[in-house]
Design an enzyme around this catalytic site. Structure first.
Site, PDB file in Angstrom:
ATOM      1  CB  SER A 145       1.898 -28.991  15.979  1.00 27.74           C
ATOM      2  OG  SER A 145       3.162 -28.471  15.704  1.00 27.74           O
ATOM      3  CE1 TYR A 158       3.221 -28.741  21.106  1.00 29.74           C
ATOM      4  CE2 TYR A 158       4.301 -28.875  19.169  1.00 29.74           C
ATOM      5  CZ  TYR A 158       3.504 -28.162  19.820  1.00 29.74           C
ATOM      6  OH  TYR A 158       2.421 -27.442  19.338  1.00 29.74           O
TER       7      TYR A 158
END
Length: 265
Positions: A145, A158
């Site tokens: 990501s 995250y």
């Protein structure tokens, strides 16, 4: 020496690929010749995925498996090997996100994100690596990501998980590169999905949604990306064309990470 982007005869296991980014990557690999295997956590999600692949003209194999459960993963990989064949390509795509301010987040919620987004890629990778070593080749692609590089409000777990996944990618490369196993990552930017559709709708006065404006201003391409734009990079990293590429994170983000952002008018 010819450059080979073909995945003909290869078996690709894409975790959590019944829809979304995983489905787009698996579909791209199928078009390049790979046989597709995917999993999801519930039978109804697997069935939905099978129907979507069928509609796309892809003969996929779906399995119910919780990728955070080591015993279940080992049993599923064994089952895939018996029923479909040994896994040549693994895409660790399954993931979750919880948007909660850090000081309001319970440790149990933090651990859950780490479990799915970091522990699971470790568990699934180590389940497939021994067979890859035995056969003298293998490709592992971890879906990272932009949060592997950047922080943002409300995504502490995250970002921690995806930062860890970047380093797990490099470590798998370091440990198993000598066996002709390449482990790389793809870091998607902001992708057009049904979940992000409300953020992209024009306001009653014709202006952009504030978050849409923010993304467009931060992206040199000045647009959201489409899920299928991840397929080409994934096919490259799964093919022999990338045999010399190892431990690398390929950011497919329209240039966000290279850009400081648009100057206010």
């Amino acid at each position: 020496m010819s450059v080979n982007f073909s995945l003909e005869g290869k078996i690709a296991f894409v975790t959590g690929a019944s829809y979304g980014i995983g489905f787009a990557i698996a579909s791209g690999m199928a078009k390049a010749g790979a046989k597709i295997v995917f999993n999801d956590i519930k039978q109804e999600l697997v069935d939905k995925g099978l129907a979507a692949y069928k509609e796309a003209g892809i003969d996929a194999h779906g399995y119910v498996c919780d990728v955070t459960n080591e015993e279940a993963v080992n049993a599923t990989v064994e089952k895939i090997t018996k029923e479909v064949g040994p896994i040549d390509i693994l895409v660790n795509n399954a993931g979750i996100i919880k948007r909660i301010p850090m000081c309001e987040m319970a440790a149990a919620e933090f651990r859950q994100v780490i479990d799915v987004d970091l522990n699971a890629p470790f568990i699934v990778s180590k389940a497939v690596i021994p067979s890859m070593i035995e056969r003298g080749h293998g490709k592992i692609i971890n879906i990272c990501s932009m949060m592997s590089e950047l922080g943002r409000e409300t995504v502490s777990a995250y970002a921690a998980a995806k930062g860890g996944l970047k380093m797990l990618t490099r470590n798998i490369c370091s440990e198993y590169g000598k066996y002709n196993i390449q482990c790389n990552g793809i870091g998607p930017g902001y992708i057009e999905t049904p979940q992000t559709a409300p953020l992209r709708e024009r306001q009653p006065d014709g202006s952009r949604h504030p978050f849409d404006s923010f993304i467009v201003a931060k992206t040199p391409a000045e647009r959201w990306l489409k899920p299928e734009e991840l397929a080409g990079p994934a096919v490259f990293l799964a093919s022999e064309a990338s045999d010399a590429v190892n431990g690398h994170i390929l950011y497919v983000d329209g240039g966000i990470l290279a850009y400081i952002g648009k100057q206010p008018q």
